[in-house]
Enzyme design. Sequence first.
Site, PDB file in Angstrom:
ATOM      1  N   THR A   1       0.760  -1.232   0.000  1.00 45.60           N
ATOM      2  CA  THR A   1       0.000   0.000   0.000  1.00 45.60           C
ATOM      3  C   THR A   1       0.806   1.305   0.000  1.00 45.60           C
ATOM      4  OG1 THR A   1      -1.416  -1.322   1.399  1.00 45.60           O
ATOM      5  CG2 THR A   1      -1.953   0.992   1.254  1.00 45.60           C
TER       6      THR A   1
ATOM      7  N   ARG B   1     -10.994 -10.547  -3.375  1.00 43.81           N
ATOM      8  CA  ARG B   1     -10.669 -10.156  -2.000  1.00 43.81           C
ATOM      9  C   ARG B   1     -10.560  -8.633  -1.901  1.00 43.81           C
ATOM     10  NH1 ARG B   1      -6.070  -7.216   0.408  1.00 43.81           N
ATOM     11  NH2 ARG B   1      -5.903  -7.890   2.576  1.00 43.81           N
ATOM     12  N   ILE B   2     -11.140  -8.066  -0.851  1.00 44.75           N
ATOM     13  CA  ILE B   2     -11.059  -6.636  -0.582  1.00 44.75           C
ATOM     14  C   ILE B   2     -10.334  -6.446   0.735  1.00 44.75           C
ATOM     15  CG2 ILE B   2     -12.438  -4.584   0.002  1.00 44.75           C
ATOM     16  CD1 ILE B   2     -14.521  -5.680  -2.062  1.00 44.75           C
TER      17      ILE B   2
ATOM     18  N   ASP C   1      -8.126  -3.571   3.562  1.00 45.68           N
ATOM     19  CA  ASP C   1      -8.477  -2.441   4.430  1.00 45.68           C
ATOM     20  C   ASP C   1      -8.480  -1.101   3.712  1.00 45.68           C
ATOM     21  OD1 ASP C   1      -5.622  -0.871   5.369  1.00 45.68           O
ATOM     22  OD2 ASP C   1      -5.442  -2.835   4.449  1.00 45.68           O
TER      23      ASP C   1
ATOM     24  N   THR D   1      -1.219   0.892   6.630  1.00 43.15           N
ATOM     25  CA  THR D   1      -0.615  -0.078   5.721  1.00 43.15           C
ATOM     26  C   THR D   1      -0.223  -1.318   6.508  1.00 43.15           C
ATOM     27  OG1 THR D   1       1.241  -0.514   4.228  1.00 43.15           O
ATOM     28  CG2 THR D   1       1.641   1.069   5.974  1.00 43.15           C
ATOM     29  N   GLY D   2      -0.249  -2.464   5.828  1.00 47.68           N
ATOM     30  CA  GLY D   2       0.123  -3.719   6.497  1.00 47.68           C
ATOM     31  C   GLY D   2      -0.795  -4.830   6.037  1.00 47.68           C
TER      32      GLY D   2
END
Length: 318
Positions: A187, A215-216, A218, A237-238
């Site tokens: 991200t 897939r979605i 965060d 991010t992560g």
Amino acid sequence: MGWAIALHGGAGDIPLSLPPERTQPREAALRHCLQIGVAALQAIRSPLDVVELVVRELENHPNFNAGRGSVLTTNGTVEMEACIMDGNTKKCGAVSGLTTVVNPISLARLVMEKTPHIYLAFDGAEAFAREQGVETVDASHFVTPENIERLRQAKEANRVQIDYTQPVTKDMKEETATADGDSQIGTVGCVAVDGHGNLAAATSTGGLVNKMVGRIGDTPIIGAGNYANSLCAVSATGRGEAIIRGTVARDVAALMEYKGLSLKEAAAYVVGECTPKGTAGLVAVSATGEVTMPFNTTAMFRACASEDGFSEIGIWAH
């Protein structure tokens, strides 16, 4: 009170042994994007314009997992997502499942400004992009040789994971894929505040290496990967699933609003106490010009600057 800006190019278990030819292009890109953002703030551009501008630049850089550098699904395709939010009005826009849009962040802003909705995804988002005339390219534009290799390694790791053995390949130590198929460099995002306390946040990503189609994560979820209100702006991010469970971005704002914590205290608590170690990082600014960039992973590509002359570009913890 003064302007401030922070941006990131993803967090993860990035080894200290990562060679300079891997780190330098990313650091140079962060520096370049930071300069663009600072110049825009100094030219009295709105924070919303600034975060869009900076994230567009990051999306165009093939070394980050967004736009041009987006990682591949298990089918070898790209599904990009992005989110933008204005702090004062809480207006926001988000997109998912994009396959041909050059700058997802700009489409997210158009969703916010040109539709009665907040979130468009997949075929509907692609149709809206064409209707609005945003730049699109053939989906193959986003499929880079590096990401084909990362997908191959992730798939290999998944096969090996069945017997609980951590795969060790020559390239694994660099940056590519961990045993659960996650990309270690993810991200991109930017947060900004102007001298009047107006705030905005923008985040964009290609998701996880070897993710299931559809897939979605965060990034497009308001309050998880991206959030702004009158107190702060946050881009996370992560590992998306951990960030969604922790409502990371909104919790920073909530701790400031309901417990009276400072930006640094709130962000440190969320990253340190509310998400598992090794899963999250964020960049945030407050209405008063505070900046913070905490992470609980090994590293996070990050940069920030403020009107008082402070600036920082970093990868690993100090």
